[in-house]
Every structure is written in structure tokens, then in C-alpha cells.
Design a protein around this motif. Structure first.
Motif, PDB file in Angstrom:
ATOM      1  N   SER A 116      37.498  99.733  10.482  1.00 55.41           N
ATOM      2  CA  SER A 116      38.043  99.639   9.127  1.00 55.41           C
ATOM      3  C   SER A 116      37.083  98.872   8.249  1.00 55.41           C
ATOM      4  O   SER A 116      36.552  97.845   8.647  1.00 55.41           O
ATOM      5  CB  SER A 116      39.399  98.923   9.172  1.00 55.41           C
ATOM      6  OG  SER A 116      39.859  98.675   7.876  1.00 55.41           O
ATOM      7  N   ARG A 117      36.850  99.331   7.073  1.00 54.39           N
ATOM      8  CA  ARG A 117      35.972  98.638   6.133  1.00 54.39           C
ATOM      9  C   ARG A 117      36.569  98.712   4.746  1.00 54.39           C
ATOM     10  O   ARG A 117      37.383  99.585   4.440  1.00 54.39           O
ATOM     11  CB  ARG A 117      34.572  99.241   6.144  1.00 54.39           C
ATOM     12  CG  ARG A 117      34.500 100.669   5.658  1.00 54.39           C
ATOM     13  CD  ARG A 117      33.073 101.175   5.777  1.00 54.39           C
ATOM     14  NE  ARG A 117      32.956 102.553   5.346  1.00 54.39           N
ATOM     15  CZ  ARG A 117      32.722 102.941   4.109  1.00 54.39           C
ATOM     16  NH1 ARG A 117      32.623 102.036   3.154  1.00 54.39           N
ATOM     17  NH2 ARG A 117      32.593 104.220   3.784  1.00 54.39           N
ATOM     18  N   PRO A 118      36.179  97.816   3.842  1.00 51.87           N
ATOM     19  CA  PRO A 118      36.786  97.780   2.523  1.00 51.87           C
ATOM     20  C   PRO A 118      36.515  99.022   1.720  1.00 51.87           C
ATOM     21  O   PRO A 118      37.289  99.398   0.875  1.00 51.87           O
ATOM     22  CB  PRO A 118      36.139  96.556   1.867  1.00 51.87           C
ATOM     23  CG  PRO A 118      35.590  95.752   2.980  1.00 51.87           C
ATOM     24  CD  PRO A 118      35.252  96.722   4.056  1.00 51.87           C
ATOM     25  N   GLY A 119      35.323  99.648   1.897  1.00 47.04           N
ATOM     26  CA  GLY A 119      34.980 100.790   1.045  1.00 47.04           C
ATOM     27  C   GLY A 119      34.887 100.360  -0.390  1.00 47.04           C
ATOM     28  O   GLY A 119      34.660  99.214  -0.711  1.00 47.04           O
ATOM     29  N   SER A 179      20.698  99.096  10.766  1.00 47.03           N
ATOM     30  CA  SER A 179      20.864  98.244   9.595  1.00 47.03           C
ATOM     31  C   SER A 179      20.852  99.042   8.290  1.00 47.03           C
ATOM     32  O   SER A 179      21.613  98.757   7.375  1.00 47.03           O
ATOM     33  CB  SER A 179      19.767  97.177   9.558  1.00 47.03           C
ATOM     34  OG  SER A 179      18.481  97.780   9.533  1.00 47.03           O
ATOM     35  N   LEU A 180      19.981 100.060   8.200  1.00 46.14           N
ATOM     36  CA  LEU A 180      19.945 100.878   6.985  1.00 46.14           C
ATOM     37  C   LEU A 180      21.243 101.634   6.796  1.00 46.14           C
ATOM     38  O   LEU A 180      21.730 101.782   5.665  1.00 46.14           O
ATOM     39  CB  LEU A 180      18.764 101.854   7.034  1.00 46.14           C
ATOM     40  CG  LEU A 180      17.418 101.319   6.549  1.00 46.14           C
ATOM     41  CD1 LEU A 180      16.345 102.397   6.687  1.00 46.14           C
ATOM     42  CD2 LEU A 180      17.508 100.828   5.107  1.00 46.14           C
ATOM     43  N   ARG A 226      25.944 102.606   3.753  1.00 45.80           N
ATOM     44  CA  ARG A 226      27.293 103.141   3.898  1.00 45.80           C
ATOM     45  C   ARG A 226      28.369 102.086   3.785  1.00 45.80           C
ATOM     46  O   ARG A 226      29.516 102.408   3.455  1.00 45.80           O
ATOM     47  CB  ARG A 226      27.426 103.861   5.246  1.00 45.80           C
ATOM     48  CG  ARG A 226      26.581 105.117   5.354  1.00 45.80           C
ATOM     49  CD  ARG A 226      27.048 105.991   6.487  1.00 45.80           C
ATOM     50  NE  ARG A 226      28.430 106.434   6.282  1.00 45.80           N
ATOM     51  CZ  ARG A 226      29.101 107.191   7.161  1.00 45.80           C
ATOM     52  NH1 ARG A 226      28.524 107.562   8.288  1.00 45.80           N
ATOM     53  NH2 ARG A 226      30.332 107.549   6.918  1.00 45.80           N
ATOM     54  N   GLU A 227      28.029 100.841   4.057  1.00 54.52           N
ATOM     55  CA  GLU A 227      29.037  99.790   4.050  1.00 54.52           C
ATOM     56  C   GLU A 227      28.884  98.822   2.876  1.00 54.52           C
ATOM     57  O   GLU A 227      29.862  98.481   2.218  1.00 54.52           O
ATOM     58  CB  GLU A 227      28.971  98.997   5.371  1.00 54.52           C
ATOM     59  CG  GLU A 227      28.974  99.838   6.634  1.00 54.52           C
ATOM     60  CD  GLU A 227      30.319 100.471   6.907  1.00 54.52           C
ATOM     61  OE1 GLU A 227      31.312 100.045   6.300  1.00 54.52           O
ATOM     62  OE2 GLU A 227      30.382 101.404   7.728  1.00 54.52           O
ATOM     63  N   VAL A 233      28.778  97.267  -3.950  1.00 53.91           N
ATOM     64  CA  VAL A 233      27.934  96.651  -4.970  1.00 53.91           C
ATOM     65  C   VAL A 233      27.890  97.497  -6.241  1.00 53.91           C
ATOM     66  O   VAL A 233      27.793  96.971  -7.350  1.00 53.91           O
ATOM     67  CB  VAL A 233      26.511  96.429  -4.415  1.00 53.91           C
ATOM     68  CG1 VAL A 233      25.563  95.904  -5.494  1.00 53.91           C
ATOM     69  CG2 VAL A 233      26.546  95.468  -3.230  1.00 53.91           C
ATOM     70  N   LEU A 234      27.994  98.815  -6.085  1.00 55.80           N
ATOM     71  CA  LEU A 234      27.800  99.738  -7.210  1.00 55.80           C
ATOM     72  C   LEU A 234      28.756  99.525  -8.387  1.00 55.80           C
ATOM     73  O   LEU A 234      28.330  99.668  -9.538  1.00 55.80           O
ATOM     74  CB  LEU A 234      27.880 101.182  -6.718  1.00 55.80           C
ATOM     75  CG  LEU A 234      26.676 101.672  -5.911  1.00 55.80           C
ATOM     76  CD1 LEU A 234      26.878 103.119  -5.485  1.00 55.80           C
ATOM     77  CD2 LEU A 234      25.392 101.537  -6.719  1.00 55.80           C
TER      78      LEU A 234
END
Length: 320
Positions: free
Chosen positions: A2-5, A222-223, A228-229, A234-235
Motif C-alpha cells: 500500500s502506498r499513498p499515491g 531505486s529508480l 512510481r512512488e 511531488v508533482l
């Protein structure tokens, strides 16, 4: 995993590089318009709906759209050619024949204002595109990988920040010479710094979060983790800043053109038009005032739209 997206994206105003922008996932889900059963719209479409629901956001977007249409279809909309002179009609006040009056060479002010929108929008948009791309890439890479690359980039930004922007731009234009391409280059050489600082701060904040640590623990490269994460979070902050900087670069372009080191006088530009009318301001106020008002309205609309964007990305700020 699970990630914030994008729902946990951040905007300028708090934290390492700005305040929380999309932490209220429940609010996003409630506002989403389904494309299918239980399938929400993407975050940016939700944000667009929020902006357009605001009267200020809707009016600002409409004003910007009018300027864009005016710039794109200038040859069809303008009543005269921008360089057509009529010395017998010089300094005529606004009238049915010349809605905005004429300048010292008898050129139609309305026509030149319409064509001047092209220059301002192009300079603002291209400069933001270049500076946002370059600054964001450097900031994200520096904040994520740190090390010598981050140290060198940090020292370079500190050096550029030592120079006032307008003075720096004047010096670069004196070195490069007047012209559209040189103007965009001169503004871009320092304009990327703000995007770098914001992107780096946001990346530093996101890189320490659990979803990034979990991605690393699962063995992702890492890339892949970065793009992707981290980058999607940041955008949104970059988008808000980019919107606000468009108006800022328009004002800088007008300032440089006013001083005679920006767009050549043969090309209709609002800054040079204002400069041409300063000597006849008390007898022909329209020569300087109307191009200045055109710049004022456009920059104000862009700034208000940027403010609404920040509120739309940040539920906490919106509900204050």
C-alpha cells in the motif's frame, strides 16, 4: 503493497517542502465521480472539478481561456495588421474605428494588445516548462540520492539566489542580446531554482515515509521507487508553483521589454507598448494604460487560479 499515491501529495506551505495536499483520502473518494462501479476519477480531474466549482476559479479559468483564444486566433480577431501605421491617425483616443485608440505611429492599440498576448503567454509557458522540468528533475534526484550531486546542486542554487532576479535577467539580456529565444533562456537560467528547492524538500520528506521503506524492503530498484512512488506525490506541489510562476515570468518579460532589453520593439509586446506611451501619458493615457491593464488582468487571473489549485489539492486549507 500500500502506498499513498497521489492522494498524499503535498503542496507548498509546510513540512520539508510544503504542506499536506491530499491526505484526506475519504474526502477524495466522496468527491470522485465514478467512471464505473466504485471506480473514482483520477486526482487531477477531481482537482479540476473542485477549482471550477469555485466562482473565483471558474472566472479565472474563463479569463485565461479568453486570452489563449485571443492569442491563438489573433490574425482572425485583430481588426488591423499589428505593424500597420497611419500617421494621420496618430494618438487618436478610443473610438468605434479604433476601440483602444492608436499610438504615436497611428498603429491600432487593440490589435497590438491582441498580438502582445501571444508573446506574454509564450514566454510565460515556455519558461515554466523549461524551469519546472529541469528544476524538478534536479531536485528529485538530489533529494532522493543525496551525496555529491546534491551538494553541488545546492551550492549552485545558493550562488544564483545571491542575485536579484531582475538584475540577473538584465545582465543576461545585455550579454545575449534582445530576442524571444534569448529572453526565455535568460529567464530560465535562474528560474529553475525555486522548482529545485521545492522538489528537493518534498522528496526529502517523502523519501523517509513508510511506503518508500517498504518498497525498498521488497527489493524494488531505486529508480522505480523514485518515479512510481515518490514523484507522483511531488508533482501536485510543482503544478501549483508552475501556475503561479507563469504570471511571474510574464511580469518579468514585460519589465525587460519596458527597459528595452527584452522583446525587440518591432514585435508587439505589452512591456514595450507601456514604455512607448510613458512620454504621452497625460495626453494619450490609453497608449500605456490599456496594455498595462491587459497584463494586470491576465496575471491576476493566473495567480487566483493558482491559489484555487492549492486549495483544491489541500483539503485542510480549503476547509479553514
Amino acid at each position: 503493497m500500500s502506498r499513498p499515491g497521489t492522494a498524499e501529495a503535498r503542496a507548498p506551505g509546510g513540512g520539508a517542502g510544503g504542506g499536506a495536499v491530499g491526505g484526506d483520502a475519504a474526502a477524495l473518494a466522496r468527491e470522485a465521480v465514478g467512471r464505473g462501479i466504485g471506480e473514482p476519477l483520477p486526482l487531477f480531474l477531481q482537482v479540476a472539478r473542485r477549482v471550477l466549482r469555485s466562482p473565483v476559479g471558474a472566472v479565472s479559468a474563463a479569463v485565461i481561456l479568453v486570452y489563449v483564444v485571443m492569442a491563438v486566433f489573433a490574425p482572425a480577431i485583430a481588426p488591423y495588421a499589428p505593424d500597420a501605421t497611419d500617421l494621420g491617425a496618430r494618438l487618436r483616443p478610443p473610438s468605434p474605428e479604433h476601440r483602444f485608440g492608436t499610438d504615436g505611429l497611428g498603429r491600432d492599440i487593440l490589435t497590438r494588445v491582441i498580438y502582445g498576448a501571444r508573446i506574454s503567454l509564450l514566454v510565460g509557458s515556455l519558461t515554466v516548462l523549461i524551469t519546472a522540468t529541469f528544476g524538478t528533475v534536479l531536485g528529485v534526484l538530489g533529494g532522493f540520492y543525496r551525496g555529491a550531486f546534491d551538494a553541488i546542486s545546492g551550492r549552485l542554487t545558493e550562488l544564483l539566489l545571491a542575485f536579484p532576479y531582475l538584475i540577473f535577467a538584465i545582465g543576461m539580456m545585455a550579454f545575449l542580446g534582445p530576442g524571444f529565444a534569448n529572453l526565455v533562456l535568460a529567464l530560465s537560467l535562474k528560474g529553475w531554482v525555486e522548482f529545485y528547492r521545492l522538489a528537493r524538500g518534498e522528496t526529502l520528506d517523502q523519501a523517509g515515509r513508510e511506503y518508500v521503506e517498504a518498497s525498498r524492503a521488497l527489493g524494488q530498484r531505486s529508480l522505480r521507487t523514485l518515479f512510481r512512488e515518490v514523484l507522483p506525490n511531488v508533482l501536485p506541489s510543482i503544478l501549483v508553483l508552475a501556475t503561479l510562476r507563469v504570471g511571474y515570468f510574464m511580469v518579468l518579460e514585460a519589465s525587460l521589454s519596458f527597459l528595452g532589453v527584452g522583446i525587440p520593439p518591432t514585435i508587439p509586446a505589452w512591456g514595450s507598448m507601456i514604455a512607448e506611451g510613458r512620454n504621452v501619458l497625460f495626453i494619450a493615457w490609453w497608449v500605456s494604460t490599456l496594455p498595462g491593464l491587459a497584463l494586470l488582468v491576465l496575471v491576476l487571473a493566473i495567480n487566483l487560479l493558482g491559489d484555487r489549485l492549492q486549495e483544491a489539492f489541500d483539503p485542510k486549507r480549503r476547509n479553514r
